[in-house]
Design an enzyme around this catalytic site. Structure first.
Site, mmCIF file in Angstrom:
data_model
loop_
_atom_site.group_PDB
_atom_site.id
_atom_site.type_symbol
_atom_site.label_atom_id
_atom_site.label_comp_id
_atom_site.label_asym_id
_atom_site.label_seq_id
_atom_site.Cartn_x
_atom_site.Cartn_y
_atom_site.Cartn_z
ATOM 1 N N HIS A 242 0.847 -1.191 0.000
ATOM 2 C CA HIS A 242 0.000 0.000 0.000
ATOM 3 C C HIS A 242 0.885 1.244 0.000
ATOM 4 C CE1 HIS A 242 -3.922 -1.922 1.725
ATOM 5 N NE2 HIS A 242 -3.358 -2.688 0.797
ATOM 6 N N GLU B 62 1.118 3.899 1.939
ATOM 7 C CA GLU B 62 1.751 4.281 3.200
ATOM 8 C C GLU B 62 2.919 3.351 3.535
ATOM 9 O OE1 GLU B 62 -2.631 5.455 3.531
ATOM 10 O OE2 GLU B 62 -1.498 3.785 2.696
ATOM 11 N N CYS C 24 -5.852 2.466 5.779
ATOM 12 C CA CYS C 24 -6.564 1.235 6.103
ATOM 13 C C CYS C 24 -6.004 0.669 7.414
ATOM 14 C CB CYS C 24 -6.399 0.227 4.969
ATOM 15 S SG CYS C 24 -4.765 -0.559 4.918
#
Length: 156
Positions: free
Chosen positions: A53, A55, A83
């Site tokens: 992801h 991040e 998330c």
């Protein structure tokens, strides 16, 4: 650079990654002392890595560039509210602050709905959609026992 410009950098990373077919429409930058020290965008589908992801890739990049495993003194700018997995990674990295652009509902509206994960967390292990079962705890405690005796460990 002002906060909005850093958010624009995160959004630009999302757009670049999406347009290069690297993954979903998510981008992130890590900032320290007013300079970008890490960049990331979602690369789940291009790397076949469900943990890639935005991040997580930005945190990995920043930690590599800063030669550290924690992001003290840093801020994270991410194009969308993190998330649950990214939230965990952020807490382990320990930045000073997180700024996010769009939110969970915005993501859910385009098919990225994390609500099911939040619903799974409080459930008993046997009631989760992916069952969890503890196995061989006595064996698995060995590394913990060794860690507690290790004299030259790096705490984090």
């Amino acid at each position: 650079m002002c906060k909005e410009k850093f958010m624009q950098e995160a959004v630009d990373a999302a757009l670049r990654g999406m347009n290069n077919n690297e993954g979903g429409p998510f981008g992130c930058v890590v900032v320290k002392d007013g300079k970008i020290v890490g960049r990331g965008n979602n690369k789940v589908t291009s790397t076949n890595d469900p943990t890639a992801h935005a991040e997580v890739t930005a945190i990995r990049d920043a930690c590599k560039n800063l030669d550290t495993f924690q992001l003290d003194g840093c801020e994270i700018y991410t194009s969308c509210e993190p998330c649950p997995m990214c939230l965990g990674a952020i807490y382990w990295a320990r930045p000073d602050k997180v700024y996010y652009g769009s939110n969970q509902e915005d993501a859910a509206n385009i098919g990225f709905d994390d609500a099911f994960i939040y619903k799974e967390i409080p459930l008993p292990y046997e009631k989760r959609s992916i069952p969890f079962e503890q196995l061989a705890r006595e064996i698995a405690l060995a590394p913990f026992q060794e860690w507690s005796k290790k004299g030259d460990k790096t705490l984090y």
